[in-house]
Write a protein that holds these residues in place. Structure first.
Motif, PDB file in Angstrom:
ATOM      1  N   LYS A 199     -35.063-110.489  18.810  1.00 47.68           N
ATOM      2  CA  LYS A 199     -34.459-111.564  19.591  1.00 47.68           C
ATOM      3  C   LYS A 199     -34.883-112.924  19.047  1.00 47.68           C
TER       4      LYS A 199
ATOM      5  N   HIS B 115     -32.386-115.779  17.517  1.00 51.89           N
ATOM      6  CA  HIS B 115     -32.349-117.124  18.105  1.00 51.89           C
ATOM      7  C   HIS B 115     -32.569-118.185  17.026  1.00 51.89           C
TER       8      HIS B 115
ATOM      9  N   ASP C 176     -20.858-115.016  19.710  1.00 54.69           N
ATOM     10  CA  ASP C 176     -21.417-114.467  20.950  1.00 54.69           C
ATOM     11  C   ASP C 176     -21.616-112.969  20.823  1.00 54.69           C
TER      12      ASP C 176
ATOM     13  N   THR D 166     -26.664-118.769  21.362  1.00 53.15           N
ATOM     14  CA  THR D 166     -27.744-118.992  22.317  1.00 53.15           C
ATOM     15  C   THR D 166     -27.588-120.353  22.993  1.00 53.15           C
ATOM     16  N   ARG D 167     -28.396-120.613  24.004  1.00 55.65           N
ATOM     17  CA  ARG D 167     -28.283-121.898  24.714  1.00 55.65           C
ATOM     18  C   ARG D 167     -28.491-123.102  23.806  1.00 55.65           C
TER      19      ARG D 167
END
Length: 300
Positions: A218, A222, A281, A287-288
């Motif tokens: 993860k 990111h 996505d 990601t944010r």
């Protein structure tokens, strides 16, 4: 190697083989496809006026028709100059990725085919700018120097993600240019060539991204997502140089302010980039922090 791994490699080779076959049956030579000696009608735009950075603003309404034509010709050449710049970057990244890989693999052969395509595209863009007698509009010195580091260090999904973003953004605008009879024939034809051949490049980039993100943590995803978003931000911000407004005698600051408030252009970008955002996505690369950058250049 496990049976799953062998099956995965076979699927990748089959995919690359299909892209190779496509490139052999549907490719164009800009030297013969484009009428380089044809006239440049004074009333034809360089790009679809709806894609002009000032379209939909009060400043656009102030311009004479000749100023609009001149502006769009400089804008399209700015896009082409930026395209040449990034195509040179992606060629280096692809070469590095394929360095000492098995030349018998269809993936290796298509990668070199893509590089050959990009070389032709860059020459095509350069000749159009020359024919239109528009100067080269290059990114800022800071961006150019930062890009040296990116092209040297970027690998895997970051390299192919940056490639995909650049190709998708140009694809969005050129799909309109190639069908618009208000646009110069050399731009219509070059847009058609670029759209057809870049469709294979984008498919290749998407497959490479999906392959490279497999098994990534993860944190790694990111980090990659953030870098790809930075590249997208830089490319979109550099696509049309503020210097183009000099061509119609307009103050750069005034024009830049109008562009920042141009809701029409923002809407076009968001709609055009919807498919790209959906793919990122699905790949776990939206990601944010990345979304925040995409929003700043109205890609989402």
């Amino acid at each position: 190697m496990t049976a799953v791994g062998v099956a995965g490699q076979s699927a990748e080779q089959d995919f690359s083989s299909r892209l190779l076959e496509s490139s052999q049956t549907l490719s164009y030579d800009p030297i013969t496809e484009i009428d380089w000696d044809g006239p440049l009608p004074e009333d034809q735009y360089g790009l679809s006026p709806e894609w002009s950075t000032l379209y939909g603003t009060p400043l656009w309404d102030e311009l004479t028709e000749q100023q609009r034509v001149t502006l769009t010709r400089h804008e399209v050449c700015s896009m082409m100059s930026t395209g040449i710049w990034f195509e040179m970057i992606l060629q280096q990244m692809i070469l590095r990725d394929q360095y000492v890989k098995n030349p018998a693999n269809s993936e290796f052969q298509f990668a070199l085919t893509e590089i050959a395509d990009e070389c032709r595209h860059s020459i095509m863009f350069a000749r159009i700018c020359q024919k239109l007698e528009v100067p080269a509009y290059l990114p800022s010195k800071l961006v150019v120097e930062l890009a040296r580091g990116f092209k040297t260090l970027a690998t895997g999904e970051v390299a192919y993600g940056g490639t995909l973003v650049a190709e998708e953004v140009l694809d969005v605008v050129q799909r309109d240019f190639m069908r618009d009879d208000r646009v110069l024939d050399v731009v219509q034809t070059s847009s058609k060539i670029h759209v057809v051949e870049e469709s294979r490049h984008m498919k290749f980039a998407r497959e490479e991204i999906k392959e490279h993100v497999q098994g990534k943590s993860k944190l790694q995803r990111h980090f990659s997502a953030a870098l790809i978003a930075v590249v997208a931000y830089v490319i979109v911000s550099s696509l049309v140089s503020p210097k183009v407004y000099d061509s119609i005698g307009m103050d750069r600051k005034r024009a830049a302010a109008a562009v920042r408030d141009n809701e029409h252009r923002k809407s076009l970008m968001r709609n055009g980039c919807a498919g790209l955002m959906e793919f990122l996505d699905e790949a776990g690369l939206l990601t944010r922090p990345a979304i925040a950058l995409y929003k700043r250049v109205h890609m989402i």
